[in-house]
Design a protein around this motif. Sequence first.
Motif, PDB file in Angstrom:
ATOM      1  N   ARG A   7       0.864  -1.184   0.000  1.00 29.85           N
ATOM      2  CA  ARG A   7       0.000   0.000   0.000  1.00 29.85           C
ATOM      3  C   ARG A   7       0.893   1.224   0.000  1.00 29.85           C
ATOM      4  NH1 ARG A   7      -3.100   4.189   0.360  1.00 29.85           N
ATOM      5  NH2 ARG A   7      -5.163   4.035   1.255  1.00 29.85           N
ATOM      6  N   GLU A   8       0.614   2.135  -0.908  1.00 34.46           N
ATOM      7  CA  GLU A   8       1.367   3.375  -0.938  1.00 34.46           C
ATOM      8  C   GLU A   8       0.651   4.406  -0.086  1.00 34.46           C
ATOM      9  OE1 GLU A   8       2.659   4.762  -4.766  1.00 34.46           O
ATOM     10  OE2 GLU A   8       2.524   6.834  -4.069  1.00 34.46           O
ATOM     11  N   TRP A   9       1.402   5.074   0.771  1.00 32.84           N
ATOM     12  CA  TRP A   9       0.836   6.107   1.629  1.00 32.84           C
ATOM     13  C   TRP A   9       1.849   7.238   1.755  1.00 32.84           C
ATOM     14  CZ3 TRP A   9      -3.771   7.252   3.457  1.00 32.84           C
ATOM     15  CH2 TRP A   9      -3.872   8.198   4.476  1.00 32.84           C
ATOM     16  N   ASP A  10       1.453   8.425   1.454  1.00 30.82           N
ATOM     17  CA  ASP A  10       2.322   9.604   1.498  1.00 30.82           C
ATOM     18  C   ASP A  10       3.575   9.407   0.657  1.00 30.82           C
ATOM     19  OD1 ASP A  10       1.792  11.005   4.820  1.00 30.82           O
ATOM     20  OD2 ASP A  10       0.759  11.326   2.921  1.00 30.82           O
ATOM     21  N   GLY A  11       3.418   8.765  -0.485  1.00 26.75           N
ATOM     22  CA  GLY A  11       4.531   8.578  -1.403  1.00 26.75           C
ATOM     23  C   GLY A  11       5.481   7.463  -1.024  1.00 26.75           C
ATOM     24  N   VAL A  12       5.155   6.690   0.005  1.00 28.37           N
ATOM     25  CA  VAL A  12       6.013   5.583   0.443  1.00 28.37           C
ATOM     26  C   VAL A  12       5.244   4.285   0.277  1.00 28.37           C
ATOM     27  CG1 VAL A  12       7.262   4.579   2.399  1.00 28.37           C
ATOM     28  CG2 VAL A  12       7.167   7.067   2.114  1.00 28.37           C
ATOM     29  N   ALA A  13       5.883   3.282  -0.321  1.00 28.26           N
ATOM     30  CA  ALA A  13       5.263   1.963  -0.470  1.00 28.26           C
ATOM     31  C   ALA A  13       5.494   1.165   0.806  1.00 28.26           C
ATOM     32  CB  ALA A  13       5.837   1.233  -1.670  1.00 28.26           C
ATOM     33  N   HIS A  14       4.421   0.693   1.411  1.00 28.67           N
ATOM     34  CA  HIS A  14       4.492  -0.102   2.642  1.00 28.67           C
ATOM     35  C   HIS A  14       4.125  -1.546   2.303  1.00 28.67           C
ATOM     36  CE1 HIS A  14       4.848   3.440   5.220  1.00 28.67           C
ATOM     37  NE2 HIS A  14       4.017   4.012   4.360  1.00 28.67           N
ATOM     38  N   THR A  15       4.953  -2.475   2.699  1.00 29.82           N
ATOM     39  CA  THR A  15       4.709  -3.891   2.430  1.00 29.82           C
ATOM     40  C   THR A  15       4.402  -4.602   3.742  1.00 29.82           C
ATOM     41  OG1 THR A  15       6.228  -3.819   0.576  1.00 29.82           O
ATOM     42  CG2 THR A  15       5.665  -5.995   1.445  1.00 29.82           C
ATOM     43  N   VAL A  16       3.303  -5.306   3.759  1.00 27.24           N
ATOM     44  CA  VAL A  16       2.870  -6.077   4.934  1.00 27.24           C
ATOM     45  C   VAL A  16       2.820  -7.545   4.531  1.00 27.24           C
ATOM     46  CG1 VAL A  16       0.970  -6.499   6.533  1.00 27.24           C
ATOM     47  CG2 VAL A  16       1.519  -4.166   5.826  1.00 27.24           C
ATOM     48  N   THR A  17       3.407  -8.392   5.344  1.00 25.34           N
ATOM     49  CA  THR A  17       3.374  -9.831   5.098  1.00 25.34           C
ATOM     50  C   THR A  17       2.354 -10.472   6.035  1.00 25.34           C
ATOM     51  OG1 THR A  17       5.706  -9.782   4.503  1.00 25.34           O
ATOM     52  CG2 THR A  17       4.761 -11.936   5.020  1.00 25.34           C
ATOM     53  N   VAL A  18       1.488 -11.304   5.476  1.00 22.12           N
ATOM     54  CA  VAL A  18       0.472 -11.994   6.264  1.00 22.12           C
ATOM     55  C   VAL A  18       1.110 -13.196   6.939  1.00 22.12           C
ATOM     56  CG1 VAL A  18      -1.757 -13.175   6.205  1.00 22.12           C
ATOM     57  CG2 VAL A  18      -1.313 -11.242   4.661  1.00 22.12           C
ATOM     58  N   LEU A  19       0.978 -13.261   8.263  1.00 22.39           N
ATOM     59  CA  LEU A  19       1.504 -14.380   9.044  1.00 22.39           C
ATOM     60  C   LEU A  19       0.345 -15.263   9.483  1.00 22.39           C
ATOM     61  CD1 LEU A  19       3.879 -12.289  11.335  1.00 22.39           C
ATOM     62  CD2 LEU A  19       4.475 -13.476   9.207  1.00 22.39           C
TER      63      LEU A  19
END
Length: 151
Positions: free
Chosen positions: A97-109
Amino acid sequence: MTTYEPILARLAELKAMSVKDLKAEWQQLFDAPAPNNSRGFLEGRLAYRIQELAYGGPDKQTRRMLDLLADEVEGTLTRKSQIADPRNPVVGTRLIREWDGVAHTVTVLKDGFDWDGRRYKSLSAVARAITGTRWNGYRFFGLRERKRGDA
């Protein structure tokens, strides 16, 4: 100290909370307003949710067995739908998800989510950490409920 003590302490705290505090806890854990049910219902359901988030919910086979037992008790022969949030992605899925110009990656555990090297119990908690405000985590990451027939 065992790994169970924080969970046991949280469960014990529920008994000391006011109804207002229980409803605030409900909002945090379910990301939805609390229903106007009895104190006993709120305590019981919150206790289940705390344990569900900490240890994971029942596996597919257990849910199926519970559904079959419920069918038997109710006298119905139709199979009930599985008790699971259909929006949950498969373990190992990476959500970006991109937020404020930064791509954030979340891994599902199996029992939560990993973002930026930290573990979270819900996508809403991750979204809050990223944005600083409350979000429905599924909505923030663009996850929709699967409709029947979708693969």
